[in-house]
Design an enzyme around this catalytic site. Structure first.
Site, PDB file in Angstrom:
ATOM      1  N   ASP A  31      37.043 -88.680  65.459  1.00  0.00           N
ATOM      2  CA  ASP A  31      36.847 -87.465  66.245  1.00  0.00           C
ATOM      3  C   ASP A  31      37.978 -86.481  66.030  1.00  0.00           C
ATOM      4  O   ASP A  31      37.762 -85.290  65.837  1.00  0.00           O
ATOM      5  CB  ASP A  31      36.809 -87.795  67.741  1.00  0.00           C
ATOM      6  CG  ASP A  31      35.409 -88.120  68.194  1.00  0.00           C
ATOM      7  OD1 ASP A  31      35.253 -89.097  68.930  1.00  0.00           O
ATOM      8  OD2 ASP A  31      34.496 -87.381  67.787  1.00  0.00           O
ATOM      9  N   MET A  69      33.856 -75.175  69.167  1.00  0.00           N
ATOM     10  CA  MET A  69      32.887 -75.503  68.119  1.00  0.00           C
ATOM     11  C   MET A  69      31.475 -75.454  68.663  1.00  0.00           C
ATOM     12  O   MET A  69      30.563 -74.987  68.002  1.00  0.00           O
ATOM     13  CB  MET A  69      33.200 -76.884  67.542  1.00  0.00           C
ATOM     14  CG  MET A  69      34.498 -76.855  66.744  1.00  0.00           C
ATOM     15  SD  MET A  69      34.791 -78.306  65.748  1.00  0.00           S
ATOM     16  CE  MET A  69      35.474 -79.447  66.904  1.00  0.00           C
TER      17      MET A  69
END
Lengths: 388, 513
Positions: B299, B435
């Site tokens: 991640d 994002m």
């Protein structure tokens, strides 16, 4: 019509330590109301930090406001304050191009005796934008009185009425009304002298008040302040003015003395009872008989029934900070509450005469004792009184 | 004279008031005009305090301007002495009153003769220092007052505590996550078997200040406030101090090692057990704090090499910069602080960690720099968050000045091992939300409700006249639809075809009945 204040209405002055906000707080709502204005507060870090916190997230929405922050050189009169202000105003004109720049004087400018009123006309001539000076400082005023000083300054800039005032006065003696009262159609206005309302309200609230008067065939010629500085109403001899806020005593005085207007002294349109009384005071001045107010007020009270049941018999103590306390107390008493004490920073007895009288009548009507009114209360003493 | 509408640090008297109101049983009196006492309101609101703030204003008005305060200040001090019985009363002017140049020192002296409480005049130059510097100075002044007096009266207990103990200096009201940090520090010190002698000023009592030197050493979690006091205690009483901020895994380890060193130095003399915290550090870093593990996970790999900008007070800006670079592999294009008086230390700390350094208290400069750098994320104060909103760059708030959402009710420390988790979350979420927005843009996934409601109104054939349309446009967007629907419903009920402004208001009134 003169209004006597009964002896039973006691107004004391405690001259104590109480909390209220600085009058420069008026900038936070006035810049939003007057869409083409720019407010320049001439003060120190303390003033700036206060407004920053008061405006909260609004400060990021690029408000039409800025601080002219005085630094050590300014305070000790080493730097030329005219040149300093000129530089800032030129920048403001370039960045925001307002129709008016309003200089707000603060405690600091009072103490160092900065001659804002002397510098403003000269700078106005130089940079070509009107500059108003309002001394909204905490030495003399409290909280909402900031708006009072700004409107009083703005009153001087209102134009003269267009046609001869004498003519107006003569025709209005007849008070001819041209009605066409079809059921759902709205009537035309009565022929009456100009009426200007003063006090800063959000435009939809102002529209509602206009509408209420329109229903009684009274036309509102304008508002002070108007939504745009360029739309200021005409003021002068023969123009009637009426205030919507209890803290505008200086503006009222300016309008009567300098602008030669006629003040209609009415209770303030706060609450259904206040609004009705306000309209009822205005109508007779123009020879109009108010219609349908009683039913309207009743209907509103009916709609509030649930809330009224909740507050009935409960008590309130106003510690006082915003000068609206008398009207609020009167409204809550009419709602069935008991008010023990009304603290208030300052009360102009003449300007609020009608409101005080309504307060008395409301107390008599609701069978509650008239509350004590304390000017400049002391918060510690009040806490003690609350406990007692 | 300069044009300003936002400042990072408040005026000096706010710093003094924060220190005063953090102590228990200390009352502050401001010599100020009406309205300068907004501190009381600020504190109640932001700290969600139930009690009144112990600060009153001795009002400066026209009388005072003409004749001087004379009796009023002394009277107010004596009155508070009688009403509240504080241990200490601190008198502070504000910018305005300091121009008056009244002899407030004199009033303080006169009052202290009669009053039961101690009375101090907060000695700060309002035009030279800001909130942070004033807080540091006031704290030192109070500590000095009590210790000097104790020394003079020779009531001083010279012995250190038997078991290792510390003072934590610098936790105070309205500090950025101070309350949570304090809890975390308590937990940490308990794990390390170290007692807490005193925490000042938050919740501290001035009567206990004389016992400060009994602790083995001092901890200064935030160097902006507390350093002056630590230096004083070091000079006068030889107390060592640690001023590293225990923020982030690497600095945590360093901080604990310094504690270890201090403990062992002083333990040697009483031949007690030496301590070794290495296993503790190891365990915490690898297992209790999730941050170190997480930053190496897939991640987080998305974030490697991404660029950020960091801005805030020296403690937080420096620490966050180091965490981003050292612990998460993220690049810092520019790091900066508004604490101009501490610029040297700041530059020295982040040398090599970032591409550029910006020292300024002008928010416009910061905004320009961010616009120029175009980072993927910003870590700064609420001002940077709003700059980010404007430029469409995600931002996490890591330093004062702040709004009420940075005084969370839940537990959110920045210091300690729990702090490393919170910071990692903050950093990761700031990027992730950014994002997300881009994804929504690309795939156009916003709601389609607009289409449905539009078709509803055209079916009925109601006409809004120009005036009412104008009135509707004045209503803020988030309420507009509701007003529109309600008005149209009302109009349909009454059989009205054209909606005017009167109809709008009638509909609004009808809502209540």
């Amino acid at each position: 019509m003169s209004v006597k204040i009964d002896e039973t209405l006691t107004v004391e002055c405690e001259t104590g330590n109480y909390h209220t906000f600085c009058p420069i707080s008026c900038v936070s709502w006035l810049y939003q109301k007057i869409e083409d204005s720019f407010f320049l507060v001439v003060g120190t870090k303390t003033c700036g930090y206060f407004l920053q916190n008061a405006l909260g997230v609004m400060i990021f929405a690029e408000p039409r406001y800025a601080m002219a922050e005085l630094e050590e050189g300014d305070i000790s009169a080493q730097l030329n304050d005219y040149e300093g202000l000129k530089k800032l105003c030129i920048r403001i004109r370039k960045d925001r191009d307002p129709s008016v720049i309003i200089w707000i004087g603060t405690c600091t400018t009072e103490i160092i005796k900065m001659d804002l009123e002397g510098m403003a006309p000269k700078l106005e001539w130089e940079i070509g934008i009107p500059i108003l000076v309002a001394r909204a400082n905490g030495l003399d005023y409290a909280f909402t009185q900031g708006e009072d000083t700004v409107l009083a300054a703005m009153a001087h800039r209102c134009p003269e009425p267009e046609f001869s005032v004498r003519e107006r006065k003569e025709t209005s003696q007849n008070f001819l009304t041209f009605h066409s009262r079809k059921k759902e159609e709205l009537v035309e206005y009565a022929n009456h002298p100009s009426l200007v309302l003063f006090g800063s309200l959000p435009s939809n609230v102002a529209s509602q008040l206009n509408l209420e008067l329109k229903r009684q065939s009274i036309k509102v010629s304008g508002w002070l302040p108007a939504q745009k500085y360029t739309d200021l109403p005409s003021l002068g001899d023969g123009v009637y003015v009426c205030g919507v806020h209890p803290f505008l005593s200086r503006t009222a005085t300016t309008l009567i003395r300098r602008e030669k207007c006629q003040l209609i002294g009415a209770p303030f349109p706060i609450g259904p009872d206040g609004t009705r009384a306000w309209i009822e005071k205005i109508c007779p001045v123009f020879g109009v008989e108010p219609q349908g107010l009683e039913e309207r007020e009743e209907r509103i009270w009916e709609g509030l029934k649930d809330y009224l049941d909740l507050v009935h018999g409960k008590s309130v103590f106003f510690m006082g900070d915003n000068l609206l306390e008398v009207s609020l107390a009167r409204f809550l008493i009419r709602c069935g509450m008991i008010v023990h004490e009304i603290g208030i920073p300052y009360m102009d007895k003449r300007y609020q005469a009608a409101e005080l009288s309504l307060l008395q009548n409301t107390c008599i009507k609701m069978c509650v004792p008239i509350p004590r009114i304390v000017e400049k209360p002391d918060n510690s003493n009040q806490i003690r009184r609350i406990r007692e | 004279m300069k044009l300003a509408y936002w400042m990072y640090a408040g005026p000096a008297h706010i710093g003094t008031l924060r220190v005063a109101s953090s102590f228990k049983n200390v009352h502050a009196i401001m010599h100020a005009p009406l309205g300068d006492d907004y501190f009381n309101v600020m504190r109640s609101m932001l700290e969600r305090e139930r009690d009144f703030t112990a600060a009153t204003a001795s009002i400066v008005d026209r009388h005072v301007l003409a004749r001087g305060s004379q009796e009023r200040v002394v009277d107010n001090i004596l009155r508070k002495d009688q009403e509240e019985h504080p241990d200490l009363i601190i008198l502070t002017p504000t910018c305005t009153s300091s121009i008056l140049q009244e002899d407030l020192h004199n009033f303080v002296n006169r009052a202290s003769i009669i009053s039961h409480s101690d009375v101090i005049f907060a000695d700060v130059d309002h035009y030279q220092v800001n909130e942070i510097q004033a807080a540091d100075r006031t704290l030192e002044q109070v500590v000095r007052y009590y210790l000097d007096r104790c020394h003079r009266q020779e009531k001083w207990d010279q012995f250190l505590t038997d078991a290792p103990s510390v003072n934590i200096i610098g936790i105070f009201t309205l500090g950025f996550h101070n309350q949570h940090d304090c809890r975390e520090l308590r937990r940490l010190l308990r794990d390390l078997d170290i007692e807490i002698n005193q925490i000042i000023p938050e919740g501290g009592s001035v009567e206990d200040l004389q016992n400060l030197p009994k602790a083995w050493f001092n901890l200064i979690p935030y160097r902006e406030v507390g350093l002056m006091t630590a230096v004083y205690l070091n000079k006068e009483y030889g107390m060592p101090y640690i001023s590293i901020a225990p923020m982030g895994a690497v600095d945590m380890a360093e901080w604990i090692r310094q504690i270890q060193k201090n403990v062992n130095t002083l333990t040697l003399s009483s031949s007690n057990k030496r301590v070794d915290y290495e296993p503790y550090i190891d365990g915490q870093t690898r297992f209790v704090s999730q941050a170190a593990w997480f930053s190496r996970s897939i991640d987080c790999q998305n974030l490697t090499g991404k660029e950020t900008v960091v801005f805030g007070d020296t403690t937080h800006a420096a620490s966050i910069t180091k965490i981003l670079v050292r612990e998460m592999g993220i690049r810092v294009s520019c790091a900066g602080t508004y604490c101009k008086h501490d610029a040297e230390w700041f530059k020295e700390q982040i040398q090599g960690f970032c591409d550029e350094i910006l020292i300024t208290d002008d928010h416009a400069e910061v905004g320009d720099m961010i616009a120029h750098m175009e980072p993927s994320a910003i870590f700064g104060t609420q001002m940077e968050r709003h700059i980010g909103k404007r430029l469409d760059i995600p931002c996490g708030v890591i330093s004062a000045p702040v709004h009420i959402q940075n005084f969370p009710l839940g537990y959110r420390p920045f210091l300690g091992y729990e702090g490393t988790n919170q910071i990692a979350d903050l950093i990761y979420n700031s990027f992730a939300l950014g994002m997300e927005d881009h994804l929504l843009d690309i795939f156009g996934g916003h709601d389609t409700k607009e289409i449905i409601s539009k078709s509803l109104s055209t079916d009925i054939g109601l006409i809004w006249n120009p005036e009412s349309r104008l009135e509707l446009s004045k209503i803020p967007r988030f309420a507009r639809e509701k007003v529109e629907i309600n008005t149209e419903k009302f109009a349909r009920q009454k059989g009205i075809e054209t909606i005017t402004v009167e109809v709008m208001y009638a509909a609004k009134e009808a809502l209540n009945t």
